[in-house]
Design a protein around this motif. Sequence first.
Motif, PDB file in Angstrom:
ATOM      1  N   PHE A 262      13.872  30.053  11.285  1.00 46.14           N
ATOM      2  CA  PHE A 262      13.545  30.126   9.861  1.00 46.14           C
ATOM      3  C   PHE A 262      13.334  28.736   9.296  1.00 46.14           C
ATOM      4  CE2 PHE A 262      15.755  34.366   9.590  1.00 46.14           C
ATOM      5  CZ  PHE A 262      14.657  35.054   9.085  1.00 46.14           C
ATOM      6  N   ASN A 263      12.361  28.644   8.438  1.00 48.35           N
ATOM      7  CA  ASN A 263      12.159  27.388   7.716  1.00 48.35           C
ATOM      8  C   ASN A 263      13.097  27.358   6.506  1.00 48.35           C
ATOM      9  OD1 ASN A 263      11.179  25.029   6.693  1.00 48.35           O
ATOM     10  ND2 ASN A 263       9.328  25.948   5.815  1.00 48.35           N
ATOM     11  N   LEU A 264      14.382  27.192   6.803  1.00 50.64           N
ATOM     12  CA  LEU A 264      15.422  27.130   5.772  1.00 50.64           C
ATOM     13  C   LEU A 264      16.302  25.932   6.088  1.00 50.64           C
ATOM     14  CD1 LEU A 264      16.599  30.876   5.771  1.00 50.64           C
ATOM     15  CD2 LEU A 264      15.253  29.769   3.976  1.00 50.64           C
ATOM     16  N   PRO A 265      17.055  25.435   5.108  1.00 55.74           N
ATOM     17  CA  PRO A 265      17.964  24.319   5.408  1.00 55.74           C
ATOM     18  C   PRO A 265      19.046  24.754   6.413  1.00 55.74           C
ATOM     19  CG  PRO A 265      17.787  24.675   3.028  1.00 55.74           C
ATOM     20  CD  PRO A 265      17.102  25.825   3.691  1.00 55.74           C
ATOM     21  N   GLU A 266      19.624  23.774   7.081  1.00 62.80           N
ATOM     22  CA  GLU A 266      20.761  24.060   7.959  1.00 62.80           C
ATOM     23  C   GLU A 266      21.973  24.451   7.127  1.00 62.80           C
ATOM     24  OE1 GLU A 266      21.817  20.971  10.735  1.00 62.80           O
ATOM     25  OE2 GLU A 266      19.735  20.877  11.434  1.00 62.80           O
ATOM     26  N   ALA A 267      22.901  25.154   7.751  1.00 60.99           N
ATOM     27  CA  ALA A 267      24.098  25.616   7.046  1.00 60.99           C
ATOM     28  C   ALA A 267      24.813  24.460   6.358  1.00 60.99           C
ATOM     29  CB  ALA A 267      25.047  26.294   8.027  1.00 60.99           C
ATOM     30  N   MET A 268      25.272  24.696   5.140  1.00 62.11           N
ATOM     31  CA  MET A 268      26.005  23.666   4.400  1.00 62.11           C
ATOM     32  C   MET A 268      27.481  24.045   4.343  1.00 62.11           C
ATOM     33  SD  MET A 268      23.871  22.753   1.018  1.00 62.11           S
ATOM     34  CE  MET A 268      22.221  22.124   1.025  1.00 62.11           C
TER      35      MET A 268
ATOM     36  N   LEU B  45      22.348  29.115   1.451  1.00 55.69           N
ATOM     37  CA  LEU B  45      22.611  27.734   1.879  1.00 55.69           C
ATOM     38  C   LEU B  45      23.854  27.658   2.764  1.00 55.69           C
ATOM     39  CD1 LEU B  45      21.808  25.735  -1.384  1.00 55.69           C
ATOM     40  CD2 LEU B  45      20.395  25.937   0.670  1.00 55.69           C
ATOM     41  N   THR B  46      24.840  28.496   2.460  1.00 55.77           N
ATOM     42  CA  THR B  46      26.056  28.500   3.267  1.00 55.77           C
ATOM     43  C   THR B  46      25.761  29.017   4.680  1.00 55.77           C
ATOM     44  OG1 THR B  46      27.388  28.868   1.282  1.00 55.77           O
ATOM     45  CG2 THR B  46      28.449  29.317   3.391  1.00 55.77           C
ATOM     46  N   LEU B  47      24.970  30.092   4.763  1.00 57.63           N
ATOM     47  CA  LEU B  47      24.601  30.619   6.089  1.00 57.63           C
ATOM     48  C   LEU B  47      23.700  29.636   6.826  1.00 57.63           C
ATOM     49  CD1 LEU B  47      23.767  34.407   5.562  1.00 57.63           C
ATOM     50  CD2 LEU B  47      25.856  33.427   6.496  1.00 57.63           C
ATOM     51  N   GLY B  48      22.678  29.158   6.122  1.00 60.15           N
ATOM     52  CA  GLY B  48      21.735  28.249   6.757  1.00 60.15           C
ATOM     53  C   GLY B  48      20.842  28.971   7.750  1.00 60.15           C
ATOM     54  N   ARG B  49      19.840  28.240   8.215  1.00 62.70           N
ATOM     55  CA  ARG B  49      18.847  28.862   9.101  1.00 62.70           C
ATOM     56  C   ARG B  49      19.466  29.450  10.374  1.00 62.70           C
ATOM     57  NH1 ARG B  49      16.866  23.420  11.418  1.00 62.70           N
ATOM     58  NH2 ARG B  49      15.681  23.183   9.505  1.00 62.70           N
ATOM     59  N   GLU B  50      20.560  28.822  10.844  1.00 59.03           N
ATOM     60  CA  GLU B  50      21.128  29.261  12.120  1.00 59.03           C
ATOM     61  C   GLU B  50      21.933  30.552  11.992  1.00 59.03           C
ATOM     62  OE1 GLU B  50      21.748  26.592  10.237  1.00 59.03           O
ATOM     63  OE2 GLU B  50      23.476  25.458  10.931  1.00 59.03           O
ATOM     64  N   ASN B  51      22.434  30.863  10.792  1.00 61.18           N
ATOM     65  CA  ASN B  51      23.268  32.062  10.650  1.00 61.18           C
ATOM     66  C   ASN B  51      22.571  33.229   9.971  1.00 61.18           C
ATOM     67  OD1 ASN B  51      25.737  31.012  11.843  1.00 61.18           O
ATOM     68  ND2 ASN B  51      25.776  29.621  10.074  1.00 61.18           N
ATOM     69  N   VAL B  52      21.541  32.951   9.167  1.00 62.44           N
ATOM     70  CA  VAL B  52      20.812  34.056   8.532  1.00 62.44           C
ATOM     71  C   VAL B  52      20.341  35.031   9.597  1.00 62.44           C
ATOM     72  CG1 VAL B  52      18.693  34.677   7.295  1.00 62.44           C
ATOM     73  CG2 VAL B  52      20.099  32.794   6.457  1.00 62.44           C
ATOM     74  N   LYS B  53      19.911  34.503  10.725  1.00 57.52           N
ATOM     75  CA  LYS B  53      19.339  35.376  11.759  1.00 57.52           C
ATOM     76  C   LYS B  53      20.388  36.211  12.496  1.00 57.52           C
ATOM     77  CE  LYS B  53      19.182  31.736  15.246  1.00 57.52           C
ATOM     78  NZ  LYS B  53      18.323  30.759  15.901  1.00 57.52           N
ATOM     79  N   MET B  54      21.676  35.892  12.276  1.00 53.25           N
ATOM     80  CA  MET B  54      22.727  36.675  12.935  1.00 53.25           C
ATOM     81  C   MET B  54      23.215  37.854  12.090  1.00 53.25           C
ATOM     82  SD  MET B  54      23.004  35.659  15.875  1.00 53.25           S
ATOM     83  CE  MET B  54      24.390  36.739  16.307  1.00 53.25           C
ATOM     84  N   VAL B  55      22.833  37.892  10.809  1.00 50.25           N
ATOM     85  CA  VAL B  55      23.345  38.930   9.905  1.00 50.25           C
ATOM     86  C   VAL B  55      22.961  40.322  10.407  1.00 50.25           C
ATOM     87  CG1 VAL B  55      23.135  39.898   7.583  1.00 50.25           C
ATOM     88  CG2 VAL B  55      23.442  37.428   7.878  1.00 50.25           C
ATOM     89  N   GLY B  56      21.670  40.544  10.619  1.00 53.17           N
ATOM     90  CA  GLY B  56      21.206  41.858  11.064  1.00 53.17           C
ATOM     91  C   GLY B  56      21.829  42.271  12.390  1.00 53.17           C
TER      92      GLY B  56
END
Lengths: 488, 438
Positions: free
Chosen positions: B40-46, A342-353
């Motif tokens: 990704f179908n995930l929530p935005e960063a919190m 949740l902290t990363l969110g959709r926009e940051n998960v993709k930057m991890v790799g």
Amino acid sequence: MIRNYDKLIFELSKEGRTGYSLPKNELKEQHCICRLPANLKRESAPGLPEVTEFDVVRHYTNLSNKNFGVDTGFYPLGSCTMKYNPRINEEISALPSFARLHPAIPVEAAQGALEVYYNLAESLSEISGLGAFTLNPYAGAHGELTGLMIMRSYHMQRGDLKRTKVIVPDSAHGTNPASAAVCGLQIVEVKSTANGTVDVEDLKPLLDDTVAGIMMTNPNTLGIFETEIPEIARLVHECGGLLYYDGANLNAVLGKCRPGDMGFDIMHINLHKTFSTPHGGGGPGDGPVGVRAGLEALLPNPQVKKDADGKYYIDTDDKSAGYVSNFLGNFAVLLRAYTYILTLGRENVKMVGPLAVLNANYVKESLKNEYYLPIEGVCKHEFVFDGLADKSTGVTTLDIAKRLLDYGYHAPTIYFPLLFHQSIMIEPTETESKETLDEFIAVMKKVAAEAIENPDIVKSAPHSTPVRRLDETTAARFPKTTYKQLLG
Amino acid sequence: MKYFPHTQQDIQQMLEVAGLKSMDELFGEIPQQLLFNREFNLPEAMSEVEIRNYFEALGKRNSDLVCFAGAGVEDHYSPSVIAPIISRGEFLTAYTPYQPEISQGTLQYIFEYQSMICELTGMDVTNASMYDGTTATAEAMMMCVAIAKKRNKVLVSATVDPKVRRVVETYAKYQGVVIETIAEKDGVTDLADLEAKLAADDVAGVILAQPNFYGIVEDYTGVADMCHAKKAQLVMNAKLSALAVLKTPAEWGADIACGDAQSLGIPMTYGGPYVGYLACTNAHVRKLPGRIVGATTDVDGKRAFVLTLQAREQHIRREKANSNICSNQSLMALWVTIYMSVMGNKGLNDACSLSYSGAHYLAQQLVATGKCAMAYDKPFFNEFAVKTTVPAQQVLEALLANGILGGVRIADDTLLVCVTEQRTKAQMDKFVEIVNNI
């Protein structure tokens, strides 16, 4: 002063000291434990220390000072993904509204907890491209075992009882063959090509109707992406087998490609690697297992589901591979991983790799003159050197690892993978800055120079750690594993 | 993103050193069709503020109940000093102690853990901990088969917690190990049935519980001899907190002791993390799975600790390994080590005494209502089974409506009720009053 602390808690003990307080037993007169039949009671008291609360605090604080964690410094331990462990994860995992939940509480009274489980499983499905997840397994190896149980159940339930072999690459983690053996499967090894990937030509003749499946890591333990995976998936599926993805290296491709899209049917994820939950000196972690659509029923019991009204409930399925844990896994670890996502969110998960891979390539290219790089080219999240480039010094990988400790670094993974004699496996994760990497690179170069100019200082390292090289032979030959044995 | 330190300039400079033009080139070898190209179908960063609000709201959808449930997980007192110590980054964020020179903190507390587990169980040697009590018992089952070499049958008493039995059965199923259940009689293991099942000389091990699933302290006099005469290993799944008072697995003659250490002050947290223990006699140390820490010295002669006897382990033995375990539950082992240090023998005894007295008081009061009767007439510790005159579910619901988790329903008319040192007389009296008013 601090690092000279060398007491065991037992050596602080003094008769009569206590470190606890409990309420008075108002019911003792009427219901005394002394009434328990004497033949059911122990004969002598256990030899536990008698210390004060303050003794305990100071003792373990001193012990912590003899430890090195990610919080202490750079920890480039290959295959272990030693990334930053955020403190908000710890705060959330300890919330009393979760910590005080007994597993037998009715589901109506645990909707918040069940939502965490359900949502985390859904998030992992989305991130990995597989249909459904269980979060019940406790660790990576436990996830592997669970995944293999699912693989066997799949074949057994189709009445296909002869599939008892599992193919494992020669570069695999030792846990892969061990998990397969514990699951009652025979291991067949497939060779690697010169560039470190699975040799498809060697694989082909192994594929027959006795094969339950193949276990792979992608990128593999050399940090190299198995580009032939679509072909491998096609071949294994064609022979009726399933593909198992060991998620140890998932961090490399997080956000870039998904095991489900590569053709894998079953996988595990190490939450303590990819999803930032702390390693805790060896555990607890958690090893969720995902399966492609159609295999959901085989996931271990109990299973968490959501009904049409959005209410969560706990279910069991007769087709399940079985029970592998007390309840729903290491729940507090699930809270941490979900907080991280949740902290990363959709926009940051993709930057991890991508950032993890950038860091690895930066370090690799910066050091390949001083250290021998057996396989050239772009690596993923980690890479392997085969010792020093200069082979004339007599300085081994072990010496280099120990010398790094003197400079305030944890050592990389050494002597793994087994494909090379002097493996040094380096994994700098995405949470390390360029400055940290630059300092590490400088130190690695310095050690390489020392190996030529002053090899003895490297061979006798470490010099500045709380203890120096240990006598491991005596420890194994005359094991002393308790204080009582130490006293003799 | 606060967890990523890379500036745009860093990225450019690093790509240059790596001889690459763009971030995409880092994945250039991956077949196009495998690349993930959508959002990704995930929530935005919190933010941290939003995270706190979110989990606080979720937490409100869990009920905070006064806990009389047990069945393997109990609501024990947890001293305040534990959480701050195990939260220290040096412990929390370390990996397995593969570099002993900078891991003496972890290695020493595991050594202390091993020492204390052996003191409580009376066994000679223990590993550095297991995932939980169910998997530790499954590993004990596998040890029995490995020790026996040519036998693949293990007996498990019907009085062992069903949650443990089903994990043992799952592990056994895939290894071709046959699990047979020893019948129960009046709430305890039927020793005549055990003797009969041992007669064929084909049993590798016998798994019993102490106290058993019903909270009863079983009398295992003569059982070890019975097993050993037939060359079967005796495994005892024992509750650690109770072993401050109860006869130890070693005193009963067990070859292997195992179970969960949750009763040593670990929060319940909806099932975990806890820590399992697995201990044995010296004779079987080479068959004991998992990590073991031993004492040694460094080149300067200084006392130090190190992972030892690693020739047993999966990373060496690979497919010849008896177990695939390759970690331990280290931080939770530290939790219970600090717990045992703070409590000492006296504290553990006081906690047992409070739990025992409370359970016996509550049992007596419940029977006095006329709506409950003891399911078994056997000595029990801090948990007991009661038959209810109305459906057990109805009793649980009445208690739940009053903020009490009244126990675990084990049959339509039977409740398993557990009392720990945390329960007060007032809470128990309220429990009784609610039952009385049904």
